[in-house]
Structure formats: C-alpha cells, structure tokens
Scaffold this motif. Sequence first.
Motif, PDB file in Angstrom:
ATOM      1  N   UNK A   1     -39.221 101.384  22.048  1.00 31.17           N
ATOM      2  CA  UNK A   1     -39.562 102.056  23.550  1.00 31.17           C
ATOM      3  C   UNK A   1     -41.211 101.998  24.376  1.00 31.17           C
ATOM      4  N   UNK A   2     -41.767 100.791  24.028  1.00 30.94           N
ATOM      5  CA  UNK A   2     -42.077 100.667  24.994  1.00 30.94           C
ATOM      6  C   UNK A   2     -42.544  98.803  24.814  1.00 30.94           C
ATOM      7  N   UNK A   3     -42.881  98.199  25.574  1.00 27.82           N
ATOM      8  CA  UNK A   3     -43.440  97.092  26.176  1.00 27.82           C
ATOM      9  C   UNK A   3     -44.506  96.733  26.536  1.00 27.82           C
ATOM     10  N   UNK A   4     -45.028  95.126  26.958  1.00 31.07           N
ATOM     11  CA  UNK A   4     -46.251  94.739  27.806  1.00 31.07           C
ATOM     12  C   UNK A   4     -46.321  93.870  27.147  1.00 31.07           C
ATOM     13  N   UNK A   5     -47.934  93.626  27.616  1.00 30.03           N
ATOM     14  CA  UNK A   5     -48.759  92.328  27.126  1.00 30.03           C
ATOM     15  C   UNK A   5     -50.002  92.642  27.370  1.00 30.03           C
ATOM     16  N   UNK A   6     -50.480  91.335  26.254  1.00 31.30           N
ATOM     17  CA  UNK A   6     -52.139  91.543  26.500  1.00 31.30           C
ATOM     18  C   UNK A   6     -52.399  90.825  26.514  1.00 31.30           C
ATOM     19  N   UNK A   7     -54.193  90.293  27.370  1.00 30.31           N
ATOM     20  CA  UNK A   7     -54.232  89.724  27.709  1.00 30.31           C
ATOM     21  C   UNK A   7     -55.655  90.287  27.066  1.00 30.31           C
ATOM     22  N   UNK A   8     -56.793  88.610  26.346  1.00 32.57           N
ATOM     23  CA  UNK A   8     -57.633  89.193  25.223  1.00 32.57           C
ATOM     24  C   UNK A   8     -58.819  89.050  25.999  1.00 32.57           C
ATOM     25  N   UNK A   9     -59.332  88.327  27.195  1.00 36.49           N
ATOM     26  CA  UNK A   9     -59.946  88.791  28.241  1.00 36.49           C
ATOM     27  C   UNK A   9     -59.587  88.969  29.703  1.00 36.49           C
ATOM     28  N   UNK A  10     -59.703  89.408  30.543  1.00 34.71           N
ATOM     29  CA  UNK A  10     -60.009  89.803  32.255  1.00 34.71           C
ATOM     30  C   UNK A  10     -59.350  89.010  32.496  1.00 34.71           C
ATOM     31  N   UNK A  11     -57.992  89.353  33.048  1.00 35.82           N
ATOM     32  CA  UNK A  11     -56.943  88.537  33.507  1.00 35.82           C
ATOM     33  C   UNK A  11     -57.714  87.738  34.989  1.00 35.82           C
ATOM     34  N   UNK A  12     -58.481  89.104  35.616  1.00 39.41           N
ATOM     35  CA  UNK A  12     -59.365  89.449  37.164  1.00 39.41           C
ATOM     36  C   UNK A  12     -60.828  88.668  37.025  1.00 39.41           C
ATOM     37  N   UNK A  13     -61.451  89.763  36.353  1.00 36.75           N
ATOM     38  CA  UNK A  13     -62.245  89.214  35.955  1.00 36.75           C
ATOM     39  C   UNK A  13     -63.297  88.444  35.064  1.00 36.75           C
ATOM     40  N   UNK A  14     -62.295  87.581  33.889  1.00 36.80           N
ATOM     41  CA  UNK A  14     -62.353  86.734  33.677  1.00 36.80           C
ATOM     42  C   UNK A  14     -63.651  87.218  32.443  1.00 36.80           C
TER      43      UNK A  14
END
Length: 399
Positions: A181-194
């Motif tokens: 029904x839904x899919x995506x990703x999760x980053x466990x740190x902010x990929x832009x600000x780190x």
Amino acid sequence: MRTAPFIVWFADIDTHEASTFSQAGHHIGKLTQAGFPLFPGFIITTAAYHAYLKQNKLEHKIKHLLSTVNFKRPESIYQITNHIKHHFMDTPLSHELITDLKKYYEKFEDTSLALGAFSRSKQPHKYNTHTVEDFEQLQTTIKDAWANHFDANLLASRHEQAHDHINTPVELHVYPLVTPQRKGTIHTIDPHSHAKDRLVITVHHPYTTDTYTLSKKTLMVLERSLSHHDKTPKLDLEMLFAIGELGRQLENHLYFPQVAQWSIIGDEVYLIHTKPITTLPKVEKVSKRKPVSTRGVAITPTIGTGSVKIVTNDQELQQIKDHDVVVLKSIKKAQLPYLKNVRGIISETNHKHSEVSAHIRQLGIPALFNVKDATKHFKNGHIITIHGGKGEIHKGGHH
C-alpha cells in the motif's frame, strides 16, 4: 552425498555455517533471527549451483568458451555470453533439486514470487530480480539467473580484476512478490544536515515523494513536506511511529546509522533492505574565479578534476587512463567496466533514468549527462573540473 543443503529458509540461515551464504544471505538470516519483520522466503544455495555445473559437465564447456573470448572486443564478450546462456537454458535441473524445490514452493504456490541473485565473492554483486508466476517458470528462472552470472559486463569486470569466472558462485533468493500500500525509505541520520538526532522517512508515490523528519529520541514529527496535490498525509501517526521505531532498532542492532527500505502490507510494516551509512560526503568548494564552461544533468553529487579524453569508438576505450575525464556521445552498458576508475564522465546523451546512470551513481564517479556538443566543445588533454552537485563544468582544477 551432499555436504551442504540445496535450499534453506531465511529463518534457518543462522543455524548453518556462515560461509555457506553470501553477505546478503547471512545478513537476512541475522535480521530474521533478531526478530525484524522481513518477508518469508528461501535461498537456493551455491551448493545447488555447483552440483548443477558438475552433474551436467558445464564447467568444462564454459571454460572452453571463455578461452576463446577476446576481452578487447565487446562483441566477442557478448557472443560468448549468449553461447553460455544457451547451455544453461538447454540443461535441465536435477531430479534431486526439483524434489526439494517443490517442498518449498508449496508454501507460496498461491502467490507470485520474486527471485533475486547475489554473488558470493570478495566484491559482492546484486543481479536483476525476476518475477515468477508458477513452478515451471521458477525452474526456468533459476537457470536464467545462473546464466546471468556470465553477463558480458560481469565477465569483463572479472577479467580485468583477474577473478575466477567459474568459482565465483551465486545464490538465489526467492520470496513473495507483494504490492505494498505504501513504500519508502528511512535514514537514521538526516541525509542533508547529517544531524544524528533525527530520522528522515520518505514515502514514494508514482511520480513524487513525501518527507517526514522525526526526533530520534521521541519520534515526534518535527517537519513534513507533502508533494502530492491534496496535501493530505498518506501515513498516519501510528505508521510513522512504527517506521521510526524500526529505524531506531536497526541502528541499535547494527551499530551504524542505516538507510533502509520499507513497505506497508495491510497494517504491517516490513523491512525490505538496509545498509549502513558509513561515510558522509565531503563538500569541496570550486573556486569562484573559475568561470562555468558548460552545464549538464547532474548524476552524482561529487567533484572530479582530470584530463579530457574524448572517446568515439571501442578502440579508444583501451587508451583511457585513471586521471581522465571521459567525454562521449553516449554510453553503452558494455563500456562501463572501462570507465569505473576515471575522474569523471560527460555524455551528450541524457541517460539519467537508465541502468547506466544507476551503475555510475553506485560507483560515485562525478558525471554529467545531456551536455550539448561535448565531444566538440572540449579538447583532448585540457584540464576540467566536473561539479556534480551543481551540474557545472569548469575549466582548470579546483581548490
């Protein structure tokens, strides 16, 4: 007599010797044993692959064909690849393997399956994923996946690195093919600000994405960016918390920040894949005094400086040096093994959404596509800098 099983459930991987499986297979076993919500499935082991080669005397046939390849000519590699594939497709699986396979397939015979292949080598490789609708197709797909181990690009790469073609075995992963029904990703740190105290959840839609930023400590939603027209959140708080908690547990269990793929089936969140974020990119500054020579479509957010090498035919591929920025009208898959160590790649053609683009991004090579008249604009030997983050090309080096 068998020394290792032909087929193993994901949940049983950890009960067998670790060396039996690829890194991907062993990783799945460890995560399943730890209680993470992965899809059920099974692995067709490298023991099955070796037994198939031995029982049908394919090793000798493949070695003979490989001895005739001219690795300097892409068409020669493709010709041998096709011959090897015919050998696999014309050779049946053993009765022993088919009997085992039926027992495992019975658990999934009412649903479509996905079959992915992984190599067991010092440089692991993920192959294409196949769709399987019935037991007969499963048998054919197994042989096709094994044959793809001798894909032209892989043959060229192994030859260049002096790796053994036969004794680099491959294992097959089989699991249900379910539409989430839904899919995506999760980053466990902010990929832009780190920022290490944040989780960033991305929800993938057909043409857009939504992004939610959560506090890693409290799972409170700090920011959200909704890209679809009605601006209505497509994930409720309960699902956001479940995905956020999955990310926290992965990082705690694996001791590194992770980027993970997830899917929602019914009311459950499933882990599809996870890998560590082991390095953070260094942002290099291009001197402001350097004028922009031309622009293109950025493929990788990296910077590279090198000497221009214009390539117009396969013979010129042999002359490429590691310090070159290679300029081409277009890029073919067969050329990729020759480009993996260069300082940068410029193409007049826009390959942005192709396998070529994905491969270059994976290697992290600075690259720009859709650069108009690049093979005419630049001259061999000139020093240029590709700024992947801005889609710019500068004359000279960078500071």
